[in-house]
Enzyme design. Sequence first.
Site, PDB file in Angstrom:
ATOM      1  N   SER A 185      47.153  39.250  35.033  1.00  0.00           N
ATOM      2  CA  SER A 185      48.335  39.275  34.113  1.00  0.00           C
ATOM      3  C   SER A 185      48.563  38.026  33.301  1.00  0.00           C
ATOM      4  O   SER A 185      47.814  36.957  33.643  1.00  0.00           O
ATOM      5  CB  SER A 185      49.567  39.856  34.738  1.00  0.00           C
ATOM      6  OG  SER A 185      50.669  39.550  33.715  1.00  0.00           O
ATOM      7  N   TYR A 244      55.319  37.555  41.348  1.00  0.00           N
ATOM      8  CA  TYR A 244      54.570  38.526  40.738  1.00  0.00           C
ATOM      9  C   TYR A 244      53.430  37.502  40.098  1.00  0.00           C
ATOM     10  O   TYR A 244      52.147  37.546  40.182  1.00  0.00           O
ATOM     11  CB  TYR A 244      55.086  39.191  39.714  1.00  0.00           C
ATOM     12  CG  TYR A 244      54.011  40.005  38.816  1.00  0.00           C
ATOM     13  CD1 TYR A 244      53.531  41.213  39.371  1.00  0.00           C
ATOM     14  CD2 TYR A 244      53.672  39.693  37.672  1.00  0.00           C
ATOM     15  CE1 TYR A 244      52.458  41.992  38.516  1.00  0.00           C
ATOM     16  CE2 TYR A 244      52.830  40.432  36.665  1.00  0.00           C
ATOM     17  CZ  TYR A 244      52.130  41.558  37.248  1.00  0.00           C
ATOM     18  OH  TYR A 244      51.403  42.275  36.584  1.00  0.00           O
TER      19      TYR A 244
END
Length: 263
Positions: free
Chosen positions: A146, A159
């Site tokens: 990401s 995350y």
Amino acid sequence: MPTDQFSVDGQNVIVTGASQGIGRGIAERFAADGANVAICSRAQERIDPVAESIREDGGTALAVECNVREPEDVEAFVEATAEEFGGIDVLVNNAGGEFVAAFEDISENGWKSIIDLNLHGTFHCTQAAGEYMRDDGGGCIINMSSVNGQHAAPNESHYSASKAAIIRLTETLAVEWASDGIRVNCIAPGLVQTPGVAETLGIQEDQMPPRETVDRRIGHTEDIADVAQFLASDAAAFMTGETVTAKGVPRPGNSFEVDLGLQ
Ligand SMILES: NC(=O)c1ccc[n+]([C@@H]2O[C@H](COP(=O)([O-])OP(=O)(O)OC[C@H]3O[C@@H](n4cnc5c(N)ncnc54)[C@H](OP(=O)(O)O)[C@@H]3O)[C@@H](O)[C@H]2O)c1
């Protein structure tokens, strides 16, 4: 211009976390181009309709219930795929998720659950599928990071840490497995419209916030499927250990995709 080198026709492909969102988009794209796709999610009843839809469109799909956090599930999924298709050429480590919280509010269980899903899930699938690829003379692995693995992401520390680790894992494996003929690359998407993101933001999927980007265009699953298809194809034969960012046009000086600040 010849375009055959971008094809994944005939490839045996595993896509994890394909009941919705980016994983589903990648599975549908690969199947439409002639790949045999093995897809999983945590619930058979959520992954079966995706496989049925692919078959209705003329594709080949195997749907298996598999929690990527569980090594036994993953081994059974990978084994079933190899038996059904006769080998594994491509693994797309897509399954992943998050929740939004300030670092000091993340419990140990919460931290471990995100690391377990994103990083250990990738570890389990790569261990299992990599063994088949090494025995068969090569393959291709595509990990899902990401933009939040590339730069700071406030309120997503767990995350962000897991996705940064996936980038470094990609680079390391690309070197370790180069002599086995296995290419390992990574995609770092910016904000993509999916059910998972809508749930994280607590909104409907068609109510995504305007993005802090110059073009203000939200990403779609097809945008990421394009990159995945390229990385899996012969067109990317000279690429390994790379992270390809797909995030539209960022506003200069603003690296944050969307404000996930807790009001
Ligand atoms: N959307 C974005 O803006 C964006 C941006 C950057 C990176 N990403 C990454 O792209 C990937 C897909 O994101 P998305 O937005 O498409 O997510 P999503 O809409 O939440 O879909 C996640 C998929 O993963 C599956 N899944 C979740 N936990 C699983 C587990 N333990 N075992 C197996 N499957 C599991 C879910 O299936 P079930 O619920 O049926 O199990 C679902 O099919 C993730 O790795 C995410 O971090 C997304």
